[in-house]
Scaffold this active site. Structure first.
Site, short mmCIF file in Angstrom:
data_model
loop_
_atom_site.label_atom_id
_atom_site.label_comp_id
_atom_site.label_asym_id
_atom_site.label_seq_id
_atom_site.Cartn_x
_atom_site.Cartn_y
_atom_site.Cartn_z
N CYS A 86 -24.91 -48.42 -16.38
CA CYS A 86 -24.31 -48.99 -17.48
C CYS A 86 -25.38 -49.25 -18.46
CB CYS A 86 -23.46 -50.17 -16.95
SG CYS A 86 -22.44 -50.94 -18.34
N HIS A 203 -20.06 -48.26 -12.48
CA HIS A 203 -20.57 -49.24 -11.72
C HIS A 203 -20.38 -48.69 -10.16
CE1 HIS A 203 -22.15 -52.21 -14.42
NE2 HIS A 203 -21.07 -51.77 -15.26
N GLU A 205 -22.02 -49.87 -7.49
CA GLU A 205 -22.54 -51.00 -6.90
C GLU A 205 -20.98 -51.95 -6.64
OE1 GLU A 205 -23.16 -52.82 -10.83
OE2 GLU A 205 -23.31 -50.50 -9.63
#
Length: 236
Positions: A86, A203, A205
């Site tokens: 990002c 993302h 994560e």
């Protein structure tokens, strides 16, 4: 394997990345401050999401000049693994480690949602756990994720298989309706020509455990570990 997660003023996904790598995957991971000037001793650097320096001027434009960035650039150019997520992707673009630029979303709205991504190239340190053409679900959260590159650059990205992820429908169709931000070619992630620097807007994560609604992001991060533990090195 030792990871370094770089924290800029305004980063807000650094703790999530640290948790996914350290607690979920059991890897050795440290935070690196934007004011540091060395990245010695690390095998992979991750530039996390957030709003570095408040996204003033442009997303990533000021972070690109942070004291740590010359070391990051040298690390990448010497073959070290770098993942920009990002805002991290935006910083890599501003630093010239990846081609192209980021613009405001075509809808002029912040988009926070799950997206489907088609894996266009699984022969990388970051995607080797996926199948080529596989559809994965990874969320986005950004206001400036509209990737742009000129026709010549896009042709090079295509020819060199540097487009890694494209926004797609759940059944893998790359369509305008599946594109959340207007990115040219539905591009969600690209890699440098050498294959060691990946930038992506979604993302991983945020989907590293099933309790979060999906674990496809874990597979991306685990791909890095698997690649490293197999002793594979780019250019070897």
């Amino acid at each position: 394997m030792k990871f370094g997660v770089i924290v800029f003023p305004g980063s807000n996904c650094d703790q999530d990345v640290h948790y996914a790598l350290g607690s979920v995957l059991g890897q050795n991971v440290d935070y690196l401050w934007h004011g540091d000037t060395s990245v010695s001793g690390y095998d992979c650097l991750i530039l996390p999401g957030g709003f570095s320096y408040g996204d003033y001027l442009r997303a990533g434009a000021i972070a690109r000049f942070a004291p740590i960035m010359p070391a990051v650039i040298d690390f990448a150019r010497s073959g070290g693994l770098v993942l920009g997520i990002c805002n991290g992707f935006q910083i890599l673009l501003e630093a010239g480690l990846l081609p192209g630029a980021m613009m405001r979303n075509a809808c002029l709205q912040f988009r926070c949602q799950w997206t489907c991504l088609k894996v266009d190239n699984n022969a990388t340190p970051f995607t080797n756990r996926f199948r080529e053409g596989q559809v994965v679900r990874i969320p986005i959260a950004h206001g400036e994720g509209n990737y742009y590159a000129d026709a010549a650059t896009l042709a090079q990205l295509e020819a060199n298989r540097q487009i890694i992820f494209r926004y797609c429908s759940p059944d893998g169709e790359v369509t305008p309706a599946a594109n959340p931000n207007g990115s040219v070619g539905n591009i969600a992630g690209i890699i440098n020509r050498e294959g060691n620097v990946l930038g992506m807007m979604p993302h991983p994560e945020r989907c590293a455990e099933g309790i979060l609604g999906g674990s496809d992001g874990r597979e991306l991060l685990a791909s890095i570990v698997d690649w490293w533990e197999r002793g594979e090195r780019l250019g070897a």
